[in-house]
Design an enzyme around this catalytic site. Structure first.
Site, PDB file in Angstrom:
ATOM      1  N   TYR A 243       2.097   9.013  -2.389  1.00  9.30           N
ATOM      2  CA  TYR A 243       2.022   7.868  -1.468  1.00  9.30           C
ATOM      3  C   TYR A 243       0.566   7.426  -1.318  1.00  9.30           C
ATOM      4  O   TYR A 243      -0.292   8.233  -0.943  1.00  9.30           O
ATOM      5  CB  TYR A 243       2.597   8.273  -0.105  1.00  9.30           C
ATOM      6  N   PHE A 300       0.843  -2.702   2.539  1.00  9.68           N
ATOM      7  CA  PHE A 300       0.315  -2.227   1.251  1.00  9.68           C
ATOM      8  C   PHE A 300       0.842  -0.820   1.042  1.00  9.68           C
ATOM      9  O   PHE A 300       0.647   0.052   1.893  1.00  9.68           O
ATOM     10  CB  PHE A 300      -1.224  -2.184   1.300  1.00  9.68           C
ATOM     11  N   GLU A 301       1.521  -0.621  -0.075  1.00 12.30           N
ATOM     12  CA  GLU A 301       1.918   0.742  -0.438  1.00 12.30           C
ATOM     13  C   GLU A 301       1.890   0.822  -1.958  1.00 12.30           C
ATOM     14  O   GLU A 301       2.395  -0.078  -2.627  1.00 12.30           O
ATOM     15  CB  GLU A 301       3.360   1.053   0.007  1.00 12.30           C
ATOM     16  N   ILE A 302       1.297   1.876  -2.477  1.00 15.05           N
ATOM     17  CA  ILE A 302       1.473   2.194  -3.899  1.00 15.05           C
ATOM     18  C   ILE A 302       2.092   3.579  -3.872  1.00 15.05           C
ATOM     19  O   ILE A 302       1.455   4.543  -3.442  1.00 15.05           O
ATOM     20  CB  ILE A 302       0.139   2.198  -4.672  1.00 15.05           C
TER      21      ILE A 302
END
Ligand SMILES: Nc1nc2c(ncn2[C@@H]2O[C@H](COP(=O)(O)OP(=O)(O)O)[C@@H](O)[C@H]2O)c(=O)[nH]1
Ligand SMILES: [Mg+2]
Length: 414
Positions: A243, A300-302
Site C-alpha cells: 500500500y 491517491f493510492e498505489i
C-alpha cells in the site's frame, strides 16, 4: 358406570412399591444424563474460550498490542499468502492500471488530472486506464478521454448491487441521518455515501479489474508536481510493498463515531487477522483504546488489489457494512482502508511516496529533500509540504513505521 370390585392386598402394595422405585430410578437417571451433558457443553465452551482467549480488547487492555508477536495462543492466517503471487514477477512489468471513479459531469476536472499524469508518468510507462461510473458514460465523455490517453482505456458501468442500499439498511434511518448531518461536509449527500461504500468494498470487484494486481487511484482535479522517471508499480512489486500513499491527515470525528468500536468488535472475533508487526501506533495513540483519526488520504493510492480481495479484508468490510455506518453515519473509505492496512499488514508493506509531488485540494505532498526536488523537476513549494505539518499524520506514520524522517522535517510543521 360399572364398578369393579377391588380389594387391596399385600401383593398389590409390594408391586406398587417396586413400580414407584423403578420410576424414581428412571427419573434420576434422566436428570443425571442431562446434567452431565450440560457439564460437557460448559466444558466445551470453557475450552473454546481458552483457545481464543486473547481478543483485540484483551490485548488493548493489557497493553499487549505492541508485543502481539509474542502471543502464542493466536494462530495467524497469513494475508500475505494472497498478496505474494504479485511479488513473484520480479524484474518484469506488473499487471497494473490506473483506476478512476468519475461522473460524466466531471469531464473537465478529470481531463486536467489525466493530462498531468500522462505528462509526468504515463506517457513513458503506458499503463492501462480504467474508468468506472454508476451511470453510463456518454459517448462524448468516452471519446474525449480516449483522445487524451495513448495506452489502453476501458470504461465500466458499476452494477446496481454495488451502488445501492443493501436489504439490511433501514432507508428511513439513513434519510434521518442525512438531515441530522447537514452541517457536516457531505453530511447530507446520499451519493457521497454510496461512493465511499463503493471505494471501500466494491471497486476491486469490478470485472474490468480482474486482469490486474496493482492500481493507482486518480481523481478529478488532482495534480502531479514532479516527473516520476521510474515505474512505481514495478518498484512496489520488486520491493514487496502493498500500500502506497502520499498524504495523511485526521478524519472528521463526526463522520465515524462508531467506526473504531465496530472495528474492535470485528477484530475481537478475529485476532488472528492482525499482523504481528502491525502499524497500530499510526492509528492509535493509546495502543488501540481509541482511534486517533489518522488516515492515508485515499484519493491517491498505489496499492495491491489482492489486499482488498483477501478474505480478511472482505470479512472486515462485510462486518462494517452490516453495522450500517456508511449510511447511519458517513464512514469514509480513507479511514477504512487505512485501519485495515495498518492492522492486517506488516508495517514495512506500507510506503510513503515522498518523491511523488501531489496535490488534492487543499493539501500538497512536496519533496522536502532538495536533491529529490531538483532531480525530478518538481513544480511545488517544499515549504507547503503537508507530510510533517501539525495537522497531518506523517510524523505518526514515520515514528510508527520506524523510518527515519528526512533532514529538516522539524521546520515543515506549518
Ligand atoms: N461515478 C460517480 N463518481 C463519484 C460520485 N461521487 C463522487 N465520485 C467520485 O469519487 C471520487 C471522490 O469524490 P470527490 O468529490 O473528489 O470527493 P472528495 O475528494 O472527498 O472531496 C472522485 O473520483 C469522484 O469523481 C458519484 O456519485 N458517481
Ligand atoms: Mg476528490
Amino acid at each position: 358406570m360399572i364398578l369393579i370390585p377391588f380389594t387391596l392386598n399385600r401383593r398389590h402394595v409390594r408391586l406398587g412399591t417396586i413400580a414407584l422405585a423403578f420410576i424414581f430410578v428412571i427419573i434420576n437417571l434422566v436428570l443425571y444424563c442431562n446434567s452431565s451433558s450440560k457439564a460437557q457443553i460448559i466444558d466445551k465452551v470453557g475450552s473454546f474460550t481458552n483457545e481464543h482467549k486473547i481478543t483485540l480488547t484483551d490485548m488493548i487492555n493489557d497493553g499487549q498490542i505492541r508485543n502481539f508477536k509474542n502471543s502464542t495462543t493466536v494462530k495467524s492466517k497469513d494475508i500475505l499468502s494472497f498478496i505474494r503471487p504479485s511479488f513473484a514477477n520480479k524484474g518484469q512489468r506488473p499487471k497494473a492500471c490506473f483506476v478512476t471513479l468519475v461522473k460524466n459531469s466531471e469531464f473537465d476536472g478529470i481531463v486536467k488530472s489525466i493530462r498531468n499524469v500522462q505528462k509526468k508518468f504515463n506517457s513513458q510507462f503506458k499503463y492501462d486506464w480504467i474508468f468506472l461510473n454508476d451511470e453510463e458514460f456518454t459517448e462524448e465523455f468516452k471519446l474525449g478521454i480516449t483522445n487524451e490517453i495513448s495506452s489502453v482505456v476501458k470504461f465500466g458501468l458499476i452494477p446496481k448491487e454495488h451502488w445501492s442500499y443493501p436489504e439490511y439498511i433501514d432507508q428511513s434511518k439513513a434519510a434521518e441521518t442525512r438531515k441530522d448531518m447537514a452541517r457536516v461536509i457531505y453530511g447530507s449527500s446520499e451519493s457521497y455515501r454510496h461512493m465511499c461504500r463503493y471505494q471501500s468494498g466494491f471497486f476491486w470487484r469490478h470485472p474490468l479489474l480482474d486482469d490486474y494486481d496493482w492500481y493507482w487511484r486518480v481523481e478529478p482535479d488532482i495534480k502531479l508536481y514532479c516527473d516520476t522517471n521510474y515505474d512505481v508499480f514495478q518498484w512496489m512489486q520488486d520491493h514487496e510493498k502493498v500500500y502506497g500513499f502520499t498524504l495523511t491527515m485526521y478524519e472528521n470525528k463526526k463522520t465515524i463515531n462508531t467506526l473504531w468500536n465496530t472495528t474492535v468488535d470485528f477484530f475481537d472475533n478475529h485476532p488472528e487477522y492482525i499482523s504481528s508487526d502491525n502499524l497500530m501506533e499510526f492509528i492509535s495513540n493509546d495502543q488501540g483504546h481509541t482511534y486517533n483519526l489518522c488516515h492515508f488520504w485515499s484519493n491517491f493510492e498505489i496499492a495491491n488489489l489482492n489486499l482488498w480481495r483477501s478474505p480478511q479484508y472482505q470479512e472486515y468490510f462485510d462486518y462494517l457494512d452490516h453495522a450500517g455506518g456508511f449510511f447511519y453515519e458517513r464512514w469514509g473509505d480513507a479511514p477504512i482502508h487505512s485501519i485495515a492496512a495498518s492492522l492486517l499488514l506488516p508495517k514495512d508493506k506500507i510506503h510513503h511516496f515522498a518523491d511523488i509531488g501531489y496535490r488534492h485540494k487543499p493539501n500538497d505532498n512536496c519533496p522536502i529533500d532538495t536533491k529529490v526536488w531538483e532531480e525530478n523537476n518538481c513544480e511545488c513549494n517544499p515549504e507547503k509540504d503537508f507530510t510533517f505539518h501539525k495537522y497531518g499524520c506523517g510524523t505518526q506514520f514515520y515514528d510508527a513505521a520506524g523510518i527515519a524522517k528526512p533532514k529538516g522535517w522539524e521546520t515543515h510543521r506549518g
